[in-house]
Motif scaffolding. Sequence first.
Motif: not given
Length: 478
Positions: A246-266
């Motif tokens: 489960r921990a590996v699955l979580r890590e892989v899915l979170v990474d696939a969602l792009g942790q570094d994308m800028e998500r602030s609303v301007r």
Amino acid sequence: MTTSTLIAIVVVVALVLALAVVAGVVLNRRRRISLREKDETEARPEVKGGGYQAGGGFSFASGAATAEPETARTAESSAPEHPVEERTEVEGQPGVGDDAAVPRDTERRGIVDVELPEDTATAEPAAEPTAEPEVPAQPEPEPAAAEPVAPPEPEKPEKPAAEPEEIEPTSGRLERLRGRLSRSRTTFGQSLLGLLGAGDLDEESWEEIEDTLLMADLGAATTTEIIERLRGEIASRAVRSPEEARAVLREVLVDALGQDMERSVRALPHGDPADGGKPAVLLVVGVNGTGKTTTTGKLARVLVADGRTVLLGAADTFRAAAVEQLATWGERVGAEVVRGNEGADPASVAFEAVSRGGDSAVDAVLVDTAGRLHTKTGLMDELGKVKRVVEKKAQVDEVLLVLDATTGQNGLMQARVFSEVVDVTGIVLTKLDGTAKGGIVFQVQRELGVPVKLVGLGEGPDDLAPFEPGAFVDALLD
Ligand SMILES: Nc1nc2c(ncn2[C@@H]2O[C@H](COP(=O)(O)OP(=O)(O)OP(=O)(O)O)[C@@H](O)[C@H]2O)c(=O)[nH]1
């Protein structure tokens, strides 16, 4: 040949056969990953959380800090090309996968040049071409029905009459609303956990995992990538227990969602509006019924709750009810609303809203635009025009594309066309509460390279949350 020689030969043959059987069994075992031999003493691999630092609350940014400088487009360069052969429509009617109902934007009306208010002379940027692109030669069906409509002047802004109401706290929204993802959790999260935690992971299990990801709308490319990473991580970390899987699955899915994308609303102003600073300008775009007006209202509530002043522009002039709907949202949070009459030129209303927002020194102007089918070339051009006209007055800081998560592939098709016309800077994925296909989040980001910034998780006024990869995946897996 003596009897003893014969016996010896039979014994040797039997030994060789037995060895072959044993070797086959051992090889088969090695190819499987067993999760049954749980070793309680082994430490669980540390799981990194999402890198997005919203901290459970909404993250707003000033367009000045993050927006790329807008380059004035020429009419030629900005006129989107929609070769007939690429369109999904057939003689103006929706094609397979398009909205089944006849959309309200089938109403025929001419697109007219906008009479801009006096102060256009001082507007920026000056490089904007004076001539708006011609309405494309490709006529809308039944061109004879098109009635030239003179652009009515936008009405005076309305001051809210009612007392502003209580707004739910803006922090921890995704946590509070995580239960709304229950449909995706059951069919996606829990199925995956069930498969990964069931025991031996043979080829059949991996195929089932793949099917589960595809069914949840992650798309073929993301699915392949996730499966490959999961297989690699589970093998290299010698994963033994369902908890570790489960921990590996979580890590892989979170990474696939792009942790570094800028998500602030301007949505923060450029400088202090009370001291000559300019409001942030946000356009909300999308197909009919995806939830644009609702999202504009919900976002206004979040900003007001955070102590910001907001002005709403009701540029959805196709539908009188949409204007009324936005006016009600405005009243509820004490925000001024600039509206046009039904049939008014949306660009004119949007321009007036931005002008008025500057005069009133608000922090943010949110412009709700009319829904339009992405397959309607003329209407999509009109949307491009709304943005260009607004840019005569101010920089557009954020273009939020609202997509209905329940529409799957059709939503992706819409996203592609909209981003060609208006430089989408963020996605709002609505109605995630009503679908088992929450995996569309992965696909839409990958396809567009644009971050999902907000998610709609219900029809309630405060059912809008910032999108955070870690919290989202936790909601799917818990
Ligand atoms: N369940 C659910 N319903 C939503 C969500 N967001 C919007 N809706 C509903 O979707 C419907 C359409 O929302 P609108 O905001 O009117 O959509 P729109 O895109 O402005 O529509 P047009 O003005 O026709 O273009 C309304 O009934 C909303 O309550 C959401 O996140 N979840």
